[in-house]
Design an enzyme around this catalytic site. Structure first.
Site, PDB file in Angstrom:
ATOM      1  N   HIS A 166      -1.060   0.780  -9.918  1.00 17.17           N
ATOM      2  CA  HIS A 166      -1.889  -0.331  -9.066  1.00 17.17           C
ATOM      3  C   HIS A 166      -2.432  -1.442  -9.948  1.00 17.17           C
ATOM      4  CE1 HIS A 166      -3.753  -0.386  -5.003  1.00 17.17           C
ATOM      5  NE2 HIS A 166      -3.512  -1.588  -5.452  1.00 17.17           N
ATOM      6  N   ARG A 202       0.826  -1.147   0.026  1.00 16.94           N
ATOM      7  CA  ARG A 202       0.184  -0.030  -0.121  1.00 16.94           C
ATOM      8  C   ARG A 202       0.771   1.238   0.091  1.00 16.94           C
ATOM      9  NH1 ARG A 202      -3.331  -2.948  -1.442  1.00 16.94           N
ATOM     10  NH2 ARG A 202      -5.267  -3.638  -0.529  1.00 16.94           N
ATOM     11  N   GLU A 251      -2.429   8.516  -4.482  1.00 19.87           N
ATOM     12  CA  GLU A 251      -2.802   7.627  -5.387  1.00 19.87           C
ATOM     13  C   GLU A 251      -4.058   7.882  -6.184  1.00 19.87           C
ATOM     14  OE1 GLU A 251      -1.940   3.483  -4.631  1.00 19.87           O
ATOM     15  OE2 GLU A 251      -3.661   2.853  -5.654  1.00 19.87           O
TER      16      GLU A 251
END
Length: 324
Positions: free
Chosen positions: A283, A235, A264
């Site tokens: 991602h 993460r 993000e």
């Protein structure tokens, strides 16, 4: 039963849901806003979400009919599990099915940074490939190097198995030692500081929680070798972005491969992207046809099991299933 899905997911999952009830899907390319999600899920019995949707007490209070939140992800830092449990809402996730695919991407990033693959590709596309250069695009060897794995869960172990194929020495850090895994993978446990100092590559595989948020900051990056590479497929907030930027500016580490970032998405003008040895992907660790389909199917089966009064395959708070 009424079911709301916060984004378009693979058909195998949607078909299972549509066979069982009335399904409403958010069709936008970007995630719904909080108000849009409430309108989408109003009156729904089940809600299938992605990591982009924050599910907390406020949302659930606005959606009192929801009995289950099924997250199409292995992580659940977007969900306040305690708030769900308090309101009798089951929370389900999709672990296991994305382990190998995520490990593939982690090792792919490692190779891409070390062998400077994106740089070489971009040079060819820009017409900058003039000749074979004896000093061009040099980088560290992967085979025989030392890989430090932070977090030896399913994905960390899968990365360690790949490292064995490259004859790498594997170190790991975890809250507790795993003797059986050490024997299987030939891995050696280290305190975090020692792992950072010894490793040529450091790959992060921890969940995001209060203990891991910001765990890789200036102090940790300065302990790494100047020739080392940091890989993050866990993460984004596990790594302090400002500290990583400073590490690249000051030469504390050699490069980084990131599939997750903080913020993000990472803005296109972010200063980290000025460094050619920082490789960032959007991602995509679980983004294979097969894995995303399996995730969608498991998320759908989790949701339907709860609504049918059955035991779901993967539930974080099964105690709510036995309440009257």
């Amino acid at each position: 039963m009424r079911i709301a899905v916060s984004r378009v997911i693979p058909e195998v999952g949607l078909n299972l849901l549509r066979e069982a009830g009335d399904v409403t899907v958010w069709e936008g390319e970007l995630p719904p806003s909080r108000d849009e999600l409430v309108r989408l899920a109003e009156g729904a019995d089940g809600l299938l979400t992605l990591l982009t949707e924050r599910v907390d007490g406020d949302l659930l209070d606005r959606l009192p009919s929801v009995r289950v939140v099924s997250n199409m992800a292995v992580g659940f830092d977007n969900i306040d599990v305690a708030a769900c449990t308090e309101r009798g809402v089951a929370v389900c996730t999709t672990p296991d099915v994305l382990t190998e695919t995520t490990a593939d991407l982690a090792f792919g990033l490692l190779l891409a940074v070390a062998r400077r693959i994106p740089e070489g590709h971009n040079a060819v596309r820009a017409g900058a490939w003039r000749t074979w250069e004896p000093m061009g695009y040099l980088g560290p060897d992967v085979h025989g190097a030392t890989l430090g794995i932070v977090g030896l869960g399913r994905i960390g172990q899968a990365v360690a198995r790949r490292a064995r194929g490259f004859n790498m020495r594997v170190l790991y850090h975890a809250p507790r030692r795993r003797p059986e895994v050490e024997e299987e993978l030939g891995a050696e446990w280290r305190e975090l500081d020692a792992l950072l100092a010894e490793s040529d590559f450091v790959s992060l595989h921890v969940p995001l929680n209060e203990q891991t948020r910001g765990m890789i900051g200036r102090e940790q990056l300065r302990r790494m070798k100047p020739s080392a590479v940091l890989i993050n497929t866990a993460r984004g907030p596990v790594v302090q972005t400002d500290a990583l930027l400073e590490a690249m500016e000051q030469g504390w580490i050699w490069g980084a491969g990131l599939d997750v970032t903080d913020p993000e998405p990472l803005p296109a003008d972010h200063p980290l992207l000025r460094y050619p040895r920082v490789v960032v992907t959007p991602h995509i660790a679980s983004a294979s046809f097969t894995t995303r389909a399996r995730m969608a199917e498991l998320a759908a089966r989790n949701l339907l099991a709860v609504l049918r009064g059955e035991s779901p395959p993967r539930c974080l708070n099964p105690e709510v299933l036995t309440r009257d």
